[in-house]
Scaffold this motif. Sequence first.
Motif, PDB file in Angstrom:
ATOM      1  N   ARG A  19       0.944  -1.214   0.042  1.00 53.76           N
ATOM      2  CA  ARG A  19      -0.030  -0.217  -0.112  1.00 53.76           C
ATOM      3  C   ARG A  19       0.878   1.227  -0.083  1.00 53.76           C
ATOM      4  O   ARG A  19       2.098   1.378   0.388  1.00 53.76           O
ATOM      5  CB  ARG A  19      -0.878   0.046   1.354  1.00 53.76           C
ATOM      6  N   LEU A  20       0.221   2.156  -0.589  1.00 55.31           N
ATOM      7  CA  LEU A  20       1.030   3.608  -0.346  1.00 55.31           C
ATOM      8  C   LEU A  20       0.837   4.329   0.810  1.00 55.31           C
ATOM      9  O   LEU A  20      -0.248   4.138   1.505  1.00 55.31           O
ATOM     10  CB  LEU A  20       0.474   4.538  -1.569  1.00 55.31           C
ATOM     11  N   ASP A  21       1.924   4.785   1.306  1.00 59.26           N
ATOM     12  CA  ASP A  21       1.747   5.512   2.882  1.00 59.26           C
ATOM     13  C   ASP A  21       1.049   6.646   2.561  1.00 59.26           C
ATOM     14  O   ASP A  21       0.885   7.357   1.475  1.00 59.26           O
ATOM     15  CB  ASP A  21       3.276   5.727   3.496  1.00 59.26           C
ATOM     16  N   GLU A  22       0.928   7.327   3.861  1.00 57.43           N
ATOM     17  CA  GLU A  22      -0.201   8.141   3.896  1.00 57.43           C
ATOM     18  C   GLU A  22       0.461   9.636   2.983  1.00 57.43           C
ATOM     19  O   GLU A  22      -0.430  10.492   2.252  1.00 57.43           O
ATOM     20  CB  GLU A  22      -0.477   8.645   5.026  1.00 57.43           C
ATOM     21  N   SER A  23       1.556  10.009   3.141  1.00 57.19           N
ATOM     22  CA  SER A  23       2.268  11.006   2.645  1.00 57.19           C
ATOM     23  C   SER A  23       2.494  10.749   0.862  1.00 57.19           C
ATOM     24  O   SER A  23       2.141  11.671   0.377  1.00 57.19           O
ATOM     25  CB  SER A  23       3.447  11.340   3.232  1.00 57.19           C
ATOM     26  N   THR A  24       2.540   9.754   0.547  1.00 55.06           N
ATOM     27  CA  THR A  24       2.732   9.357  -0.812  1.00 55.06           C
ATOM     28  C   THR A  24       1.345   9.603  -1.501  1.00 55.06           C
ATOM     29  O   THR A  24       0.944  10.245  -2.430  1.00 55.06           O
ATOM     30  CB  THR A  24       3.393   7.989  -1.285  1.00 55.06           C
ATOM     31  N   THR A  25       0.107   9.104  -0.634  1.00 60.75           N
ATOM     32  CA  THR A  25      -0.972   9.089  -1.205  1.00 60.75           C
ATOM     33  C   THR A  25      -1.638  10.568  -1.221  1.00 60.75           C
ATOM     34  O   THR A  25      -2.053  10.976  -2.314  1.00 60.75           O
ATOM     35  CB  THR A  25      -2.098   8.421  -0.400  1.00 60.75           C
ATOM     36  N   TRP A  32      -2.824  15.467  -4.498  1.00 58.51           N
ATOM     37  CA  TRP A  32      -2.464  16.805  -4.549  1.00 58.51           C
ATOM     38  C   TRP A  32      -1.859  17.120  -6.113  1.00 58.51           C
ATOM     39  O   TRP A  32      -2.491  18.128  -6.675  1.00 58.51           O
ATOM     40  CB  TRP A  32      -1.230  17.290  -3.533  1.00 58.51           C
ATOM     41  N   ALA A  33      -0.966  16.253  -6.539  1.00 52.33           N
ATOM     42  CA  ALA A  33      -0.673  16.741  -7.835  1.00 52.33           C
ATOM     43  C   ALA A  33      -1.433  16.313  -8.929  1.00 52.33           C
ATOM     44  O   ALA A  33      -1.497  17.109  -9.875  1.00 52.33           O
ATOM     45  CB  ALA A  33       0.602  15.595  -8.142  1.00 52.33           C
ATOM     46  N   THR A  86      -0.292  -2.970  -5.381  1.00 53.47           N
ATOM     47  CA  THR A  86      -1.456  -3.446  -6.107  1.00 53.47           C
ATOM     48  C   THR A  86      -1.283  -2.845  -7.517  1.00 53.47           C
ATOM     49  O   THR A  86      -0.793  -1.726  -7.727  1.00 53.47           O
ATOM     50  CB  THR A  86      -2.703  -3.268  -5.440  1.00 53.47           C
ATOM     51  N   LYS A  87      -1.884  -3.279  -8.332  1.00 54.90           N
ATOM     52  CA  LYS A  87      -2.005  -2.666  -9.905  1.00 54.90           C
ATOM     53  C   LYS A  87      -2.636  -1.403  -9.849  1.00 54.90           C
ATOM     54  O   LYS A  87      -2.177  -0.602 -10.403  1.00 54.90           O
ATOM     55  CB  LYS A  87      -2.734  -3.775 -10.826  1.00 54.90           C
ATOM     56  N   ALA A  88      -3.725  -1.341  -8.849  1.00 50.02           N
ATOM     57  CA  ALA A  88      -4.392   0.003  -8.914  1.00 50.02           C
ATOM     58  C   ALA A  88      -3.490   1.056  -8.304  1.00 50.02           C
ATOM     59  O   ALA A  88      -3.596   2.198  -8.934  1.00 50.02           O
ATOM     60  CB  ALA A  88      -5.662  -0.164  -7.771  1.00 50.02           C
ATOM     61  N   SER A  89      -2.770   0.804  -7.249  1.00 47.74           N
ATOM     62  CA  SER A  89      -1.726   1.763  -6.800  1.00 47.74           C
ATOM     63  C   SER A  89      -0.660   1.968  -7.839  1.00 47.74           C
ATOM     64  O   SER A  89      -0.224   3.399  -8.135  1.00 47.74           O
ATOM     65  CB  SER A  89      -1.115   1.127  -5.637  1.00 47.74           C
ATOM     66  N   VAL A  90      -0.293   1.205  -8.691  1.00 50.33           N
ATOM     67  CA  VAL A  90       0.695   1.344  -9.845  1.00 50.33           C
ATOM     68  C   VAL A  90       0.193   2.249 -10.700  1.00 50.33           C
ATOM     69  O   VAL A  90       0.628   3.210 -11.076  1.00 50.33           O
ATOM     70  CB  VAL A  90       1.183   0.175 -10.319  1.00 50.33           C
ATOM     71  N   ILE A  91      -1.133   2.059 -11.233  1.00 51.34           N
ATOM     72  CA  ILE A  91      -1.814   2.736 -12.037  1.00 51.34           C
ATOM     73  C   ILE A  91      -2.042   4.198 -11.639  1.00 51.34           C
ATOM     74  O   ILE A  91      -1.733   5.168 -12.507  1.00 51.34           O
ATOM     75  CB  ILE A  91      -3.182   2.352 -12.499  1.00 51.34           C
ATOM     76  N   GLU A  92      -2.231   4.543 -10.364  1.00 50.59           N
ATOM     77  CA  GLU A  92      -2.419   5.628  -9.843  1.00 50.59           C
ATOM     78  C   GLU A  92      -1.011   6.630  -9.644  1.00 50.59           C
ATOM     79  O   GLU A  92      -0.963   7.728  -9.975  1.00 50.59           O
ATOM     80  CB  GLU A  92      -3.086   5.741  -8.543  1.00 50.59           C
ATOM     81  N   ILE A  93      -0.049   5.807  -9.654  1.00 52.94           N
ATOM     82  CA  ILE A  93       1.290   6.443  -9.620  1.00 52.94           C
ATOM     83  C   ILE A  93       1.572   6.840 -10.998  1.00 52.94           C
ATOM     84  O   ILE A  93       2.035   8.119 -11.177  1.00 52.94           O
ATOM     85  CB  ILE A  93       2.351   5.532  -9.105  1.00 52.94           C
ATOM     86  N   PHE A  94       1.379   6.034 -11.874  1.00 58.52           N
ATOM     87  CA  PHE A  94       1.761   6.655 -13.302  1.00 58.52           C
ATOM     88  C   PHE A  94       0.771   7.491 -13.894  1.00 58.52           C
ATOM     89  O   PHE A  94       1.044   7.877 -15.090  1.00 58.52           O
ATOM     90  CB  PHE A  94       1.972   5.241 -14.164  1.00 58.52           C
ATOM     91  N   LYS A  95      -0.371   7.443 -13.363  1.00 56.81           N
ATOM     92  CA  LYS A  95      -1.443   8.662 -13.929  1.00 56.81           C
ATOM     93  C   LYS A  95      -0.770  10.039 -13.480  1.00 56.81           C
ATOM     94  O   LYS A  95      -1.096  11.217 -14.376  1.00 56.81           O
ATOM     95  CB  LYS A  95      -2.500   8.682 -13.269  1.00 56.81           C
ATOM     96  N   THR A  96       0.053   9.907 -12.566  1.00 54.90           N
ATOM     97  CA  THR A  96       0.549  11.334 -12.037  1.00 54.90           C
ATOM     98  C   THR A  96       2.127  11.736 -12.293  1.00 54.90           C
ATOM     99  O   THR A  96       2.493  12.617 -12.714  1.00 54.90           O
ATOM    100  CB  THR A  96       0.483  11.423 -10.332  1.00 54.90           C
TER     101      THR A  96
END
Length: 136
Positions: free
Chosen positions: A4-10, A15-16, A36-46
Amino acid sequence: MKGRLDESTTYLLQWAQQRTDSIYLFCRKLVIEGLTKASVIEIFKTVHADCIQELILRCICIEELAFLNPYLKLMKSLFTLTLDHIIGIFSLGDSEKLDEETIFSSISQLPTLHCLQKLYVNDVPFIKGNLKEYLR
């Protein structure tokens, strides 16, 4: 936290994302550890993949590498790739030979990374003794 992403990364990603018109999130080093795949997708959206110079993939399954291929192809500045504790999921009904073929197929689908200068492979048991074959 693993998986899971930690709170600050989330918070940073949210924010971005809210400011995509005015913010360009630059990331030189990215560590993906059991996400998870969902977390990775969120990262690469930003995060813009073309800015990533170092990628560490830790505690993921070999099958996840295929999922990451579209993002890896976008990493035009990737100089260092670390594969750490990559595990294979083996089918229970077939022989070990089929498992090796599945693993080889997954690795061979990785994109060509033209800028790659350093490759670190740590604790990847199925590569032991076969690295030359996998890197062809």
